[in-house]
Every structure is written in C-alpha cells, then in structure tokens.
Scaffold this motif. Structure first.
Motif, mmCIF file in Angstrom:
data_model
loop_
_atom_site.group_PDB
_atom_site.id
_atom_site.type_symbol
_atom_site.label_atom_id
_atom_site.label_comp_id
_atom_site.label_asym_id
_atom_site.label_seq_id
_atom_site.Cartn_x
_atom_site.Cartn_y
_atom_site.Cartn_z
ATOM 1 N N MET A 308 37.949 1.939 -1.651
ATOM 2 C CA MET A 308 39.037 2.409 -0.793
ATOM 3 C C MET A 308 40.093 3.086 -1.644
ATOM 4 O O MET A 308 40.443 2.599 -2.725
ATOM 5 N N LEU A 309 40.601 4.219 -1.178
ATOM 6 C CA LEU A 309 41.658 4.952 -1.883
ATOM 7 C C LEU A 309 43.018 4.583 -1.297
ATOM 8 O O LEU A 309 43.141 4.293 -0.105
ATOM 9 N N GLN A 310 44.041 4.626 -2.151
ATOM 10 C CA GLN A 310 45.406 4.393 -1.683
ATOM 11 C C GLN A 310 46.024 5.666 -1.112
ATOM 12 O O GLN A 310 46.901 5.628 -0.267
ATOM 13 N N ASN A 311 45.520 6.824 -1.596
ATOM 14 C CA ASN A 311 45.999 8.102 -1.092
ATOM 15 C C ASN A 311 44.941 9.155 -1.386
ATOM 16 O O ASN A 311 43.980 8.904 -2.132
ATOM 17 N N ILE A 312 45.117 10.340 -0.801
ATOM 18 C CA ILE A 312 44.194 11.449 -1.035
ATOM 19 C C ILE A 312 45.008 12.632 -1.554
ATOM 20 O O ILE A 312 45.917 13.118 -0.874
ATOM 21 N N THR A 313 44.674 13.085 -2.756
ATOM 22 C CA THR A 313 45.397 14.223 -3.338
ATOM 23 C C THR A 313 44.555 15.497 -3.346
ATOM 24 O O THR A 313 45.100 16.586 -3.397
ATOM 25 N N ASN A 314 43.222 15.337 -3.326
ATOM 26 C CA ASN A 314 42.371 16.524 -3.284
ATOM 27 C C ASN A 314 40.997 16.195 -2.713
ATOM 28 O O ASN A 314 40.541 15.045 -2.796
ATOM 29 N N ILE A 315 40.367 17.199 -2.142
ATOM 30 C CA ILE A 315 39.008 17.083 -1.610
ATOM 31 C C ILE A 315 38.183 18.201 -2.213
ATOM 32 O O ILE A 315 38.564 19.376 -2.154
ATOM 33 N N GLN A 316 37.046 17.847 -2.796
ATOM 34 C CA GLN A 316 36.172 18.846 -3.406
ATOM 35 C C GLN A 316 34.835 18.907 -2.661
ATOM 36 O O GLN A 316 34.245 17.864 -2.351
ATOM 37 N N LEU A 317 34.404 20.111 -2.383
ATOM 38 C CA LEU A 317 33.087 20.350 -1.805
ATOM 39 C C LEU A 317 32.233 20.998 -2.878
ATOM 40 O O LEU A 317 32.560 22.084 -3.364
ATOM 41 N N ARG A 318 31.142 20.340 -3.263
ATOM 42 C CA ARG A 318 30.286 20.856 -4.334
ATOM 43 C C ARG A 318 28.877 21.131 -3.803
ATOM 44 O O ARG A 318 28.131 20.214 -3.470
ATOM 45 N N GLY A 319 28.543 22.403 -3.694
ATOM 46 C CA GLY A 319 27.199 22.795 -3.287
ATOM 47 C C GLY A 319 26.781 22.242 -1.945
ATOM 48 O O GLY A 319 25.619 21.859 -1.767
ATOM 49 N N GLY A 366 24.537 11.398 3.795
ATOM 50 C CA GLY A 366 23.094 11.302 3.608
ATOM 51 C C GLY A 366 22.294 12.368 4.318
ATOM 52 O O GLY A 366 21.067 12.435 4.172
ATOM 53 N N LYS A 367 22.964 13.233 5.102
ATOM 54 C CA LYS A 367 22.265 14.254 5.882
ATOM 55 C C LYS A 367 22.461 15.657 5.297
ATOM 56 O O LYS A 367 21.973 16.616 5.870
ATOM 57 N N TYR A 368 23.173 15.770 4.191
ATOM 58 C CA TYR A 368 23.456 17.092 3.623
ATOM 59 C C TYR A 368 23.151 17.095 2.125
ATOM 60 O O TYR A 368 23.076 16.046 1.479
ATOM 61 N N ALA A 369 23.012 18.299 1.598
ATOM 62 C CA ALA A 369 22.840 18.450 0.152
ATOM 63 C C ALA A 369 24.207 18.736 -0.476
ATOM 64 O O ALA A 369 25.075 19.339 0.140
ATOM 65 N N GLY A 370 24.399 18.299 -1.714
ATOM 66 C CA GLY A 370 25.673 18.507 -2.382
ATOM 67 C C GLY A 370 26.527 17.259 -2.366
ATOM 68 O O GLY A 370 26.061 16.167 -2.027
ATOM 69 N N GLN A 371 27.785 17.416 -2.710
ATOM 70 C CA GLN A 371 28.706 16.291 -2.785
ATOM 71 C C GLN A 371 30.062 16.627 -2.175
ATOM 72 O O GLN A 371 30.555 17.745 -2.323
ATOM 73 N N VAL A 372 30.642 15.631 -1.498
ATOM 74 C CA VAL A 372 32.034 15.678 -1.077
ATOM 75 C C VAL A 372 32.761 14.626 -1.911
ATOM 76 O O VAL A 372 32.334 13.470 -1.957
ATOM 77 N N LEU A 373 33.838 15.010 -2.572
ATOM 78 C CA LEU A 373 34.566 14.077 -3.427
ATOM 79 C C LEU A 373 36.025 13.986 -2.985
ATOM 80 O O LEU A 373 36.673 15.010 -2.727
ATOM 81 N N TYR A 374 36.524 12.791 -2.905
ATOM 82 C CA TYR A 374 37.939 12.527 -2.633
ATOM 83 C C TYR A 374 38.554 11.996 -3.932
ATOM 84 O O TYR A 374 38.113 10.955 -4.444
ATOM 85 N N ASN A 375 39.526 12.721 -4.444
ATOM 86 C CA ASN A 375 40.150 12.353 -5.727
ATOM 87 C C ASN A 375 39.087 12.157 -6.812
ATOM 88 O O ASN A 375 39.213 11.283 -7.676
ATOM 89 N N GLY A 376 37.991 12.927 -6.734
ATOM 90 C CA GLY A 376 36.930 12.840 -7.731
ATOM 91 C C GLY A 376 35.887 11.787 -7.461
ATOM 92 O O GLY A 376 34.913 11.659 -8.204
ATOM 93 N N THR A 377 36.061 10.980 -6.396
ATOM 94 C CA THR A 377 35.097 9.931 -6.052
ATOM 95 C C THR A 377 34.180 10.416 -4.936
ATOM 96 O O THR A 377 34.668 10.867 -3.894
ATOM 97 N N PRO A 378 32.851 10.324 -5.109
ATOM 98 C CA PRO A 378 31.929 10.770 -4.062
ATOM 99 C C PRO A 378 32.156 10.026 -2.745
ATOM 100 O O PRO A 378 32.405 8.809 -2.742
ATOM 101 N N ALA A 379 32.073 10.754 -1.655
ATOM 102 C CA ALA A 379 32.337 10.167 -0.336
ATOM 103 C C ALA A 379 31.374 9.036 -0.006
ATOM 104 O O ALA A 379 31.746 8.085 0.696
ATOM 105 N N ASP A 380 30.125 9.115 -0.506
ATOM 106 C CA ASP A 380 29.166 8.063 -0.167
ATOM 107 C C ASP A 380 29.466 6.743 -0.876
ATOM 108 O O ASP A 380 28.866 5.715 -0.561
ATOM 109 N N MET A 381 30.413 6.747 -1.828
ATOM 110 C CA MET A 381 30.838 5.505 -2.473
ATOM 111 C C MET A 381 32.085 4.917 -1.806
ATOM 112 O O MET A 381 32.457 3.770 -2.077
ATOM 113 N N LEU A 382 32.713 5.700 -0.935
ATOM 114 C CA LEU A 382 33.968 5.278 -0.296
ATOM 115 C C LEU A 382 33.711 4.639 1.060
ATOM 116 O O LEU A 382 32.728 4.950 1.737
ATOM 117 N N ASP A 383 34.608 3.739 1.441
ATOM 118 C CA ASP A 383 34.581 3.184 2.800
ATOM 119 C C ASP A 383 35.215 4.225 3.715
ATOM 120 O O ASP A 383 36.425 4.229 3.940
#
Length: 540
Positions: A308-319, A366-383
């Motif tokens: 769980m993140l305390q805040n969101i400062t950036n969102i990255q879409l990779r491939g 799990g339905k797409y290729a690539g990565q979504v990252l919140y503050n550098g953390t992959p979305a599939d690792m976040l609640d």
C-alpha cells in the motif's frame, strides 16, 4: 445457536415418543383399574409434557428463524464478495439480475436444507431406533413389514433420483431466467416507451414464461410419481397394520391400549422411513443449488497485491499493449504522469481511452502486456482495491448514483458528511453551478435520489459525480468526459478550479472538449498509438 436448536428439537421429539405410550397405558388403566387417582397422575404428567413442549417449540422456532436468516444472508454475501473480486471481463458478460436471483435462491435453499437435515436426521434416526426396537419386542411381524417398506423405498429412490435431479435443475434454471426477464421489463421502461416496443418486450416475457411453465409441469410430474408411490406404500402399510391389529385384538392377544401404542409407533416409524425417502427428493433439489453455487467457486479471483502506498507522485506506463481477442486496442504505450500536472487523453470513440484508464487503475491486472508503475512499484504488487478507494478518484462518463440521499452519494465511505466536508461541498456546489438545483430540493442534500435517478437530469448527475470525486480529495483525479453534460459557465468554472488544485494531484481528463484541452499540460493521443507503425508517445 445451532447446538441449542438441535438439542431442543431432540428433547421435543423425545417427548413425542413418550406420549403414545402414556396414552395407551392410560386407556388400559381405564379399562382394567378401579378408582380415579391414576387419572390425576396421568393428567398432570400429560399436561406437563405438552406445556413444556409448547414452550420449547417457541424457543426452537425463534432459534430457527435467526439461524436461517443469518446464515442465508452470510452465504449470499460471501458469493457477492467473491463475484466483486472476479475479473471485470467475466462480470461484464453476465446477466447480473439472473446471477443475483440464482445465488439468492440457491443460498436460501441450501441453508434451509442444512439446518433441517441436522435436526431432522437426528430426530428421525432416534424415532427409527426407539420405535423399531419397541415394535420388535411387542410385535416382530409388524417390525418386519416396516423393514421391507424401508428396503423398497431405498431401491426405488436409487432408480429414480437422476430423473428428480434433472427436473429440478431445469426448473430452477428457467425460474432464474424468467426472473431476469421480469426485471428487464422494468429496467428498460424508458427504452420501451421511447421506441414503442411494448409488444416485443411482452413477447420476450411470454417466451420466458413458456419455458418456466414447461419445466414446472415436468417437475410436478416427476415429483407426483415420487410422492404418489410414497402415498401408495403408506396406504398399504396402514392396511396391514389394521388387519393384523384387528385380528390380534379379536383373538384376545392384544389390548386396545397396546394396539394404540403399536399403531402410534408403527406410524412414527413409517413417518421416519418416509422422511428419509422424501429426503432423497430434497437432496436432488438441493444438489442442483449446490452445483450451481459451485460453478461460481471455480471463477478465478482477479490478482491483487498487498503493498500500500501513502501517496502517489507519478504513474508510469511501460510498453502497455492490450487486445480484446485478436483486436488490438493499445499498442506499446510508454508514458509518465507526474504530480502537479493536468493530462488529457484524446482520441475518437473506440480508440481505447477508457481501456487505458482500466489498465492504469488495475481493473485489467494480468490481461495486458507491459507494466504500470505507481511511484516505481508495479501495480500487480500493490493492493489496488485500497489504492482506488483511498488515493484514486474517478468520475465516470455515465455516473452511478445510489438510491440514497445526495449527501451519502457524496461520500460512499461514511454514513454522513463531516462538517469540514460539508463546507467543501458547499464551495464546490457553487463552482459547479449546482446551487439553484440543491436549494430547490425539499430536503437539500438529504433529498433521496430514486433508484433509476429519474429525479435528476444528465447534467445534474454528472455534476454530483464530479463533486463526489473532487470531494474525495484523491492523489489521482480522473474525469471521463466531465464537460459532456455541463453548461458553458460550469465548464469554465470546473477548468479554473482544476488549475487551483493540481499542485498536489495527478489530474487526468478524458475529453473531446477542445477548449478544455487548451488548459492541459500534456496530451496523450490514443488514436496514434494503436498500430505499431505509428509514433509512440514518450513520457513527460
């Protein structure tokens, strides 16, 4: 509570086993004993047993209602929670009214069966053991007749159970589908009126009812053959009892009181055997409900991380690439969004704007290729459940408002707005041009939004949705076509307000509004990113 209920039921049943013996012995005492003292003893004994049974029966009934209601609700709730966590692609393809009716009926059927079988199997086994033992002592021949009846019932049930299951399964399925068609009539009432489709929709209802009626008659026929044979065996068994009992009394080998005792226990034993026979039919009906619920147990739970993140400062879409079947919707998108900026997502209808948002906020893990990252953390690792609830706010293009007060619709995580939130809401009401509407309502913010939100216009619904999303004060604010139902004044006010709050937020706007796009910090044009040959958008 279940233990108390079963214990009381067994005690009540035990008293019913004693009563026939008391009555039979009392009749013999009347015939062969002088004096009346024994009458008072039997009267006191019989009255005490029945009054106690009456009192315990009330307590048993209360316990049963509490058990059945609570457990049925909890089983319903468990399956609803499971379906809420199912992949969104699965849910979007389902008839949710059909699913809801099916789960509700099946859950209630199973809970009633489970509570009943715990009580009734114990009670009827007690009756079988007690009554059969007593009959073997008093009249072995009649006990043998009952054993023969039990064997016959078992053989017939073994042969007939599949027919009962199929008839019950088809009926319950057609019942759920008919309920869904009933709901369809009222849910689409505006559409029906607008297009004059009264005859067509009633025809759809009639067709569904025809299927329900057909399967109801098949189920009735299968059930009647089953219960009819049961009644036939009952009649034959009672005729045997009367024949042997009458002959024994006439021959002087049996007193009337003893005959009443034998008759009572014979019928009790027969009733217990018939219970287990009819239980077979009930089991087949409940197996249908059990198997239908088990189908939902097989649904894959959508992935959700634990961090769980305390805040969101950036969102990255990779491939990021995504396709519905073989149809590519998103292709190799690379983009970064940072706090303090307003981003617009542009592109024609069907270009994948909403799909990109779904991917970004974790609805397609799990339905797409690539990565979504919140503050550098992959979305599939976040609640992502907690992240969407606490740090992400979304105003949909087609807003959803609950059948509740406007106030409760503005904060879905609490029962009422705090004083600070009310102050913020009042400010936003003025900015969004809702003041005249709210002041014109009979109960202001406590006015009830009706079930289909027909007491609000499209613009009012959208403004309330935007108001709710901004009031949440999320780190990521997503507005899907926020100006489509807003007047010019409200559009300008909203755009100006977003500029004042963007410093501690990532604001994402999906829009066709060119005027709105002029106030953005960057634009992601989806229409240029579907085909691999197109230029890729890189992050800001």
């Amino acid at each position: 509570m279940l233990f108390m209920y079963v214990t009381i039921s067994v005690v009540v049943s035990t008293s019913s086993l004693v009563s026939p013996y008391i009555i039979g012995d009392f009749i013999d005492q009347l015939i062969y004993t002088n004096g009346v003292d024994f009458i008072y003893r039997y009267f006191a004994l019989f009255a005490g047993i029945n009054l106690a049974t009456l009192f315990l029966g009330y307590i048993s009934g209360r316990l049963y209602v509490r058990l059945q209601t609570q457990l049925s609700f909890e089983l319903n709730r468990d399956y609803i929670k499971k379906l809420q966590c199912a992949p969104i692609g699965f849910i979007s393809k389902q008839d949710t009214v059909y699913i809801n009716q099916r789960i509700n009926n099946d859950a209630n059927t199973l809970i009633i069966f489970c509570i009943g079988i715990i009580q009734n199997v114990l009670v009827n086994m007690l009756i079988v053991v007690f009554a059969l033992s007593l009959l073997f002592i008093i009249h072995p021949l009649l006990a043998g007749v009952l054993l023969a009846v039990a064997v016959f019932y078992f053989v017939f049930y073994t042969i007939y159970k599949n027919i009962l299951y199929k008839a019950s399964h088809n009926y319950q399925e057609s019942q759920s589908k008919f309920f869904a068609k009933l709901n369809e009539q009222m849910f689409n009432i505006r559409f029906i009126k607008m297009h004059g489709l009264f005859t067509h929709f009633i025809g759809r209802l009639d067709h569904s009812f025809d299927g329900l009626m057909r399967h109801a008659l098949i189920r009735q026929r299968a059930g009647y053959i089953f219960s009819g044979l049961d009644k036939l065996v009952l009649i034959v068994a009672q005729m045997v009892l009367l024949l042997f009992g009458g002959m024994e009394i006439v021959a002087g080998r049996l007193t009337i009181g003893r005959f009443i005792i034998i008759s009572s226990y014979f019928n009790m034993m027969l009733g217990a055997i018939r219970y287990f026979f009819s239980l077979g039919k009930t089991v087949q009906n409940c197996l249908v409900s059990y198997n239908r619920l088990n189908e939902y147990n097989a649904i894959e739970h959508e992935p959700n991380g634990e961090l769980m993140l305390q805040n969101i400062t950036n969102i990255q879409l990779r491939g990021i690439s995504f396709a519905y079947g073989k149809q590519a919707v998103l292709n190799d998108i690379n983009y970064t969004m940072k706090r303090g900026k307003i981003y617009t997502i542009a592109g024609p209808n069907g270009a994948g704007k909403s799909t990109l948002i779904d991917v970004m906020i974790g609805l397609q893990i799990g339905k797409y290729a690539g990565q979504v990252l919140y503050n550098g953390t992959p979305a599939d690792m976040l609640d992502m459940y907690k992240l969407r609830n606490n740090l992400i706010g979304i105003s949909e293009q087609e807003p959803i408002l609950l059948a509740d007060t406007i106030s409760r619709n503005l904060d879905l995580n609490s029962e009422c707005l705090s004083e600070a939130r009310i102050a913020d809401a009042e400010k936003l009401i003025d900015i969004l041009g809702l003041r005249a509407y709210i002041d014109g309502l009979p109960d202001k913010l406590n006015t009830i939004v009706n079930e289909s939100t027909t007491n609000l216009s499209g613009g009012e619904k959208q403004k309330i949705s935007i108001l709710r999303t901004i009031l949440k004060n999320p780190d990521v604010l997503i507005l899907d076509e926020p100006t489509s139902a807003l007047d010019t004044t409200s559009r300008v006010a909203l755009k100006n307000y977003l500029q004042t709050i963007k410093d501690d937020k990532i604001i994402i706007v999906i829009t066709h509004d060119n005027d709105f796009s002029a106030d953005k910090d960057d634009t992601l044009d989806i229409s240029q990113l579907v085909e691999p040959s197109h230029n890729k958008s890189t992050g800001v």
